[in-house]
Motif scaffolding. Structure first.
Motif, PDB file in Angstrom:
ATOM      1  N   LEU A 160     -28.496   5.507   7.995  1.00  0.00           N
ATOM      2  CA  LEU A 160     -29.854   4.996   8.510  1.00  0.00           C
ATOM      3  C   LEU A 160     -29.809   3.463   7.542  1.00  0.00           C
ATOM      4  O   LEU A 160     -30.036   2.462   8.346  1.00  0.00           O
ATOM      5  CB  LEU A 160     -31.047   5.583   8.024  1.00  0.00           C
ATOM      6  N   PRO A 161     -29.479   3.277   6.483  1.00  0.00           N
ATOM      7  CA  PRO A 161     -29.570   1.859   5.830  1.00  0.00           C
ATOM      8  C   PRO A 161     -28.833   1.027   6.849  1.00  0.00           C
ATOM      9  O   PRO A 161     -28.893  -0.217   6.793  1.00  0.00           O
ATOM     10  CB  PRO A 161     -28.930   1.940   4.306  1.00  0.00           C
ATOM     11  N   LEU A 162     -27.551   1.525   7.153  1.00  0.00           N
ATOM     12  CA  LEU A 162     -26.633   0.767   7.908  1.00  0.00           C
ATOM     13  C   LEU A 162     -27.217   0.234   9.326  1.00  0.00           C
ATOM     14  O   LEU A 162     -27.417  -1.061   9.724  1.00  0.00           O
ATOM     15  CB  LEU A 162     -25.147   1.407   8.217  1.00  0.00           C
ATOM     16  N   LEU A 163     -27.829   1.353  10.003  1.00  0.00           N
ATOM     17  CA  LEU A 163     -28.382   1.266  11.220  1.00  0.00           C
ATOM     18  C   LEU A 163     -29.545   0.324  11.190  1.00  0.00           C
ATOM     19  O   LEU A 163     -29.861  -0.566  12.279  1.00  0.00           O
ATOM     20  CB  LEU A 163     -28.826   2.414  11.857  1.00  0.00           C
ATOM     21  N   ARG A 164     -30.389   0.201  10.031  1.00  0.00           N
ATOM     22  CA  ARG A 164     -31.568  -0.624   9.892  1.00  0.00           C
ATOM     23  C   ARG A 164     -31.257  -1.913   9.662  1.00  0.00           C
ATOM     24  O   ARG A 164     -32.168  -2.913   9.672  1.00  0.00           O
ATOM     25  CB  ARG A 164     -32.668  -0.201   9.090  1.00  0.00           C
ATOM     26  N   SER A 165     -29.894  -2.324   9.339  1.00  0.00           N
ATOM     27  CA  SER A 165     -29.492  -3.716   8.855  1.00  0.00           C
ATOM     28  C   SER A 165     -29.157  -4.518  10.211  1.00  0.00           C
ATOM     29  O   SER A 165     -28.860  -5.896   9.928  1.00  0.00           O
ATOM     30  CB  SER A 165     -28.110  -3.440   8.041  1.00  0.00           C
ATOM     31  N   VAL A 166     -29.051  -3.887  11.242  1.00  0.00           N
ATOM     32  CA  VAL A 166     -28.475  -4.543  12.449  1.00  0.00           C
ATOM     33  C   VAL A 166     -29.727  -4.654  13.577  1.00  0.00           C
ATOM     34  O   VAL A 166     -30.659  -3.848  13.386  1.00  0.00           O
ATOM     35  CB  VAL A 166     -27.345  -3.974  13.096  1.00  0.00           C
ATOM     36  N   GLY A 167     -29.514  -5.220  14.584  1.00  0.00           N
ATOM     37  CA  GLY A 167     -30.682  -5.558  15.693  1.00  0.00           C
ATOM     38  C   GLY A 167     -30.293  -4.418  16.534  1.00  0.00           C
ATOM     39  O   GLY A 167     -31.586  -4.195  17.230  1.00  0.00           O
ATOM     40  N   ARG A 168     -29.161  -3.695  16.836  1.00  0.00           N
ATOM     41  CA  ARG A 168     -28.876  -2.664  17.880  1.00  0.00           C
ATOM     42  C   ARG A 168     -28.222  -1.509  17.065  1.00  0.00           C
ATOM     43  O   ARG A 168     -27.430  -1.637  16.494  1.00  0.00           O
ATOM     44  CB  ARG A 168     -28.068  -3.111  18.886  1.00  0.00           C
ATOM     45  N   ALA A 169     -28.971  -0.239  17.216  1.00  0.00           N
ATOM     46  CA  ALA A 169     -28.481   0.844  16.500  1.00  0.00           C
ATOM     47  C   ALA A 169     -28.089   1.946  17.569  1.00  0.00           C
ATOM     48  O   ALA A 169     -28.973   2.077  18.479  1.00  0.00           O
ATOM     49  CB  ALA A 169     -29.577   1.433  15.717  1.00  0.00           C
ATOM     50  N   THR A 170     -27.110   2.547  17.288  1.00  0.00           N
ATOM     51  CA  THR A 170     -26.220   3.679  18.221  1.00  0.00           C
ATOM     52  C   THR A 170     -26.482   5.070  17.277  1.00  0.00           C
ATOM     53  O   THR A 170     -25.684   4.893  16.430  1.00  0.00           O
ATOM     54  CB  THR A 170     -25.330   3.329  19.012  1.00  0.00           C
ATOM     55  N   VAL A 171     -26.910   6.072  17.757  1.00  0.00           N
ATOM     56  CA  VAL A 171     -26.957   7.314  17.238  1.00  0.00           C
ATOM     57  C   VAL A 171     -26.045   7.982  17.940  1.00  0.00           C
ATOM     58  O   VAL A 171     -26.046   8.268  19.068  1.00  0.00           O
ATOM     59  CB  VAL A 171     -28.281   8.125  17.136  1.00  0.00           C
ATOM     60  N   VAL A 172     -25.386   8.807  17.198  1.00  0.00           N
ATOM     61  CA  VAL A 172     -23.958   9.731  17.818  1.00  0.00           C
ATOM     62  C   VAL A 172     -24.376  11.215  17.380  1.00  0.00           C
ATOM     63  O   VAL A 172     -24.284  11.448  16.020  1.00  0.00           O
ATOM     64  CB  VAL A 172     -22.592   9.181  17.275  1.00  0.00           C
ATOM     65  N   GLY A 173     -24.142  12.042  18.314  1.00  0.00           N
ATOM     66  CA  GLY A 173     -24.270  13.439  17.950  1.00  0.00           C
ATOM     67  C   GLY A 173     -25.560  13.932  18.366  1.00  0.00           C
ATOM     68  O   GLY A 173     -26.522  13.262  18.735  1.00  0.00           O
ATOM     69  N   THR A 174     -25.796  15.126  17.842  1.00  0.00           N
ATOM     70  CA  THR A 174     -27.020  16.029  17.888  1.00  0.00           C
ATOM     71  C   THR A 174     -27.783  16.072  16.584  1.00  0.00           C
ATOM     72  O   THR A 174     -28.741  17.036  16.883  1.00  0.00           O
ATOM     73  CB  THR A 174     -26.458  17.280  18.677  1.00  0.00           C
ATOM     74  N   ASP A 175     -27.473  15.577  15.743  1.00  0.00           N
ATOM     75  CA  ASP A 175     -28.182  15.835  14.378  1.00  0.00           C
ATOM     76  C   ASP A 175     -29.952  15.331  14.814  1.00  0.00           C
ATOM     77  O   ASP A 175     -30.290  14.274  15.350  1.00  0.00           O
ATOM     78  CB  ASP A 175     -28.000  14.737  13.356  1.00  0.00           C
ATOM     79  N   PRO A 176     -30.881  16.471  14.616  1.00  0.00           N
ATOM     80  CA  PRO A 176     -32.146  16.330  15.270  1.00  0.00           C
ATOM     81  C   PRO A 176     -33.136  15.143  14.565  1.00  0.00           C
ATOM     82  O   PRO A 176     -33.874  14.421  15.231  1.00  0.00           O
ATOM     83  CB  PRO A 176     -32.796  17.826  14.942  1.00  0.00           C
ATOM     84  N   VAL A 177     -32.901  14.919  13.205  1.00  0.00           N
ATOM     85  CA  VAL A 177     -33.432  13.854  12.663  1.00  0.00           C
ATOM     86  C   VAL A 177     -33.006  12.443  13.267  1.00  0.00           C
ATOM     87  O   VAL A 177     -33.944  11.632  13.621  1.00  0.00           O
ATOM     88  CB  VAL A 177     -33.281  13.760  11.358  1.00  0.00           C
ATOM     89  N   MET A 178     -31.958  12.355  13.516  1.00  0.00           N
ATOM     90  CA  MET A 178     -31.293  11.133  14.234  1.00  0.00           C
ATOM     91  C   MET A 178     -31.856  11.001  15.470  1.00  0.00           C
ATOM     92  O   MET A 178     -32.339   9.894  15.852  1.00  0.00           O
ATOM     93  CB  MET A 178     -29.758  11.132  13.994  1.00  0.00           C
ATOM     94  N   ARG A 179     -31.776  12.080  16.208  1.00  0.00           N
ATOM     95  CA  ARG A 179     -32.020  12.117  17.713  1.00  0.00           C
ATOM     96  C   ARG A 179     -33.713  11.690  17.549  1.00  0.00           C
ATOM     97  O   ARG A 179     -34.224  10.912  18.477  1.00  0.00           O
ATOM     98  CB  ARG A 179     -31.991  13.288  18.315  1.00  0.00           C
ATOM     99  N   GLU A 180     -34.511  12.036  16.983  1.00  0.00           N
ATOM    100  CA  GLU A 180     -35.949  12.123  16.667  1.00  0.00           C
ATOM    101  C   GLU A 180     -36.141  10.330  16.444  1.00  0.00           C
ATOM    102  O   GLU A 180     -36.859   9.918  16.977  1.00  0.00           O
ATOM    103  CB  GLU A 180     -36.675  12.871  15.859  1.00  0.00           C
TER     104      GLU A 180
END
Length: 238
Positions: free
Chosen positions: A188-208
């Motif tokens: 998440l720190p990586l994803l929040r560092s950029v303007g566009r985030a992509t979640v990969v897979g089925t982790d429920p927390v990440m999907r939410e």
């Protein structure tokens, strides 16, 4: 000086790849060093027990690298090249959806960066194969060409964000137009560092979080088949 270059930042294990490179290589390495199969099972169980007990990923990462104490850096790098060629022959090592996205970024002229808690022995062959420009990773300490078993700052959690921002400053990367890819909360720190985030897979927390933030979602991929293990390799620790 104005930042002008977009970049694409990819977590590796579970995101770009379908397996955890550090552990796939560990199994391969232990077999090559002549250890019985139970050696890998016991080490994997030890690290899993740490995770189950709530030990932070930073500490389990350090515990992993402790097992390399005394190993030759060059011998481990050579063995990792052999391991990666074995993965390619086996197939299924890369998540095709994410690899396609990486190729799209390369085609668009974006800087491609791998950001991983793994280390260069495992990551350099992957980076060359996919055409990544930069690798940001854990850097185990070495002395006189051997690993000491210590790593000061594993590339996990906030370390990823700090490394991304540092690279952006040095390479004039425009983070608001850059993209990050990750599969786990530690990304998440990586994803929040950029303007566009992509979640990969089925982790429920990440999907939410993806649904809440209108982030792109890519499918996960099945883990590859069991790895064909080598016979004993002389001189891995020489």
């Amino acid at each position: 000086m104005t930042s002008t270059t977009p970049a694409a930042f990819f977590d590796v294990d579970g995101t770009l790849t379908t397996a955890t490179s550090m552990f796939r290589f560990l199994e391969y390495r232990l077999a090559a060093e002549g250890n019985p199969p139970r050696a890998y099972r016991e080490e994997r169980q030890r690290l899993r027990a740490m995770t189950a007990a709530g030990v932070p990923r930073l500490e389990t990462n350090r515990a992993y690298f402790a097992g390399y104490r005394g190993s030759s850096v060059s011998a481990i790098a050579a063995l990792a090249e052999e391991w990666f060629r074995t993965e390619l022959r086996l197939g299924g090592f890369f998540n095709g959806h994410v690899l396609s996205a990486l190729h799209e970024h390369r085609g668009a002229g974006h800087l491609v960066v791998l950001v991983s808690g793994s280390f260069r022995a495992c990551l350099d062959p992957i980076a060359r194969y996919v055409g990544a420009d930069v690798v940001l990773c854990s850097e185990p300490e070495t002395e006189s060409g051997r690993y000491t078993g210590r790593v000061q700052r594993p590339m996990i959690g906030e370390a990823k964000s700090e490394a991304v921002r540092d690279l952006a400053a040095r390479r004039r990367i425009h983070l608001p137009s850059s993209t990050g890819y990750g599969d786990h909360e530690s990304d998440l720190p990586l994803l929040r560092s950029v303007g566009r985030a992509t979640v990969v897979g089925t982790d429920p927390v990440m999907r939410e979080l993806a649904a809440r933030n209108n982030w792109r979602v890519l499918p996960g991929a099945p883990s590859p088949a069991p790895l064909p293990l080598p016979s004993t390799t002389e001189g891995v620790r020489s």
